[in-house]
Design an enzyme around this catalytic site. Structure first.
Site, PDB file in Angstrom:
ATOM      1  CE1 TYR A   6      16.775 -13.021  28.776  1.00 59.50           C
ATOM      2  CE2 TYR A   6      14.881 -14.231  27.938  1.00 59.50           C
ATOM      3  CZ  TYR A   6      15.452 -13.056  28.377  1.00 59.50           C
ATOM      4  OH  TYR A   6      14.703 -11.900  28.410  1.00 59.50           O
TER       5      TYR A   6
ATOM      6  CB  THR B  20      10.276 -12.380  26.746  1.00 62.60           C
ATOM      7  OG1 THR B  20      10.876 -13.413  27.513  1.00 62.60           O
ATOM      8  CG2 THR B  20       9.301 -11.610  27.614  1.00 62.60           C
TER       9      THR B  20
ATOM     10  CE1 TYR C 259       4.331 -19.574  40.641  1.00 64.82           C
ATOM     11  CE2 TYR C 259       4.415 -21.974  40.568  1.00 64.82           C
ATOM     12  CZ  TYR C 259       3.869 -20.807  41.089  1.00 64.82           C
ATOM     13  OH  TYR C 259       2.892 -20.861  42.035  1.00 64.82           O
TER      14      TYR C 259
ATOM     15  CB  ILE D 132      19.491 -11.140  22.390  1.00 59.84           C
ATOM     16  CG1 ILE D 132      20.513 -12.198  21.950  1.00 59.84           C
ATOM     17  CG2 ILE D 132      18.085 -11.559  21.961  1.00 59.84           C
ATOM     18  CD1 ILE D 132      20.247 -13.592  22.497  1.00 59.84           C
TER      19      ILE D 132
ATOM     20  CE  LYS E 273      17.700 -11.372  25.811  1.00 57.71           C
ATOM     21  NZ  LYS E 273      16.330 -11.581  25.291  1.00 57.71           N
TER      22      LYS E 273
ATOM     23  NE  ARG F 149      10.182 -10.363  30.629  1.00 60.62           N
ATOM     24  CZ  ARG F 149       8.941  -9.975  30.364  1.00 60.62           C
ATOM     25  NH1 ARG F 149       7.930 -10.726  30.702  1.00 60.62           N
ATOM     26  NH2 ARG F 149       8.724  -8.813  29.748  1.00 60.62           N
TER      27      ARG F 149
END
Length: 286
Positions: free
Chosen positions: A133, A44, A107, A203, A161, A138
């Site tokens: 992740y 990202t 999504y 990270i 992460k 998000r």
């Protein structure tokens, strides 16, 4: 286990919007010279949603070449289409990546079973160790502890992460995760609290600008030197806050551009900071 600081690399652009490979290589050299433990291109922070497939491959290839024999490269090859994630990860392996960062599919909001099948399919077909992740802010989907524990049993899934921001959930995971499964912070401001609870590192976005300090902080925690780690953490904390004054990576790239490390160029739909936020950000250490 995966330990220390892994920089989620920004993607520098030329003024015409193309990738600035010179600035990118220079950034990687600085990271390695300052003692960073690994590199994470095409995440990202690297503006991956706006990159073309061939650009992603170029960034992974360059990072792998510059870092070869020095630090590992964890390539961001996640996708909300499992087949595409497998294909991108296979290509990253061919380009020299050591591991892959796999974001929770965004999504389409899969179930826990769908998530399990997605990640294990990539682990079994793509040939690179996976760092999960978890970023529900998000992706709109959270990976709860029972799912992470199930995934951690797979030999090809080695770490997570954690960017849920839910310290109760993170603590639960740290208490019960397998000893060989690494938990890394996905939020600079939570690095110290998470490492106090047993996490192995971060990270990091901030390490693009402050690699030496982030290495000092995390390695101090790994060495059980809480006093030193807290000193660095308290110093950097204002930046940890201000680097998210607007959507990542706009603030950190703005700060880096102000220091002459890259051009202040983004790809739409990202754009420059609002003037009032730019003033706050650039006055962080005044």
């Amino acid at each position: 286990m995966i330990k220390g600081v892994f920089t989620a690399l920004v993607t520098p652009f030329n003024k015409d919007g193309s990738i600035d490979i010179g600035a990118y290589k220079a950034l990687i050299h600085i990271q390695i010279e300052q003692g960073i433990d690994g590199l994470v291109p095409v995440g990202t922070t690297g503006e991956s949603p706006t990159l073309e497939p061939e650009e992603k491959e170029l960034l992974i290839k360059v990072a792998a070449e510059v870092a070869s024999g020095k630090v590992p490269v964890i390539a961001g090859t996640g996708c909300n289409v499992t087949k595409h994630a497998v294909e991108a990860t296979k290509r990253a392996k061919d380009l020299g990546a050591d591991m892959t960062l796999q974001v929770t599919p965004y999504y389409n909001k899969p179930s826990a079973e769908g998530l399990y099948r997605h990640f294990t399919t990539i682990a079994e077909e793509a040939g690179l160790p996976i760092v999960l992740y978890n970023v529900p802010g998000r992706s709109a989907v959270n990976m709860p502890t029972p799912l992470l524990l199930r995934l951690a049993q797979h030999p090809g899934i080695v770490a997570v992460k954690e960017a849920s921001g839910n310290m109760c959930q993170i603590q639960d995971l740290l208490h019960v995760r397998p000893s060989e499964f690494s938990v890394l912070s996905g939020d600079d401001s939570l690095t110290l609290p998470m490492m106090i609870c047993g996490a192995e590192g971060i990270i990091s976005v901030a390490s693009n600008m402050f690699p030496k300090e982030m290495v000092e902080m995390t390695h101090a925690m790994l060495d059980k030197n809480m006093e030193k780690a807290l000193s660095v953490y308290n110093h950097l904390y204002p930046f940890f806050v201000n680097q998210f004054i607007e959507a990542n990576p706009v603030p950190v790239k703005t700060y880096m551009a102000n220091k002459g490390l890259l051009n202040e160029v983004f790809r739409l739909p990202l754009c420059e900071l609002r003037p009032e936020n730019r003033k706050i950000l650039l006055s962080t250490f005044d």
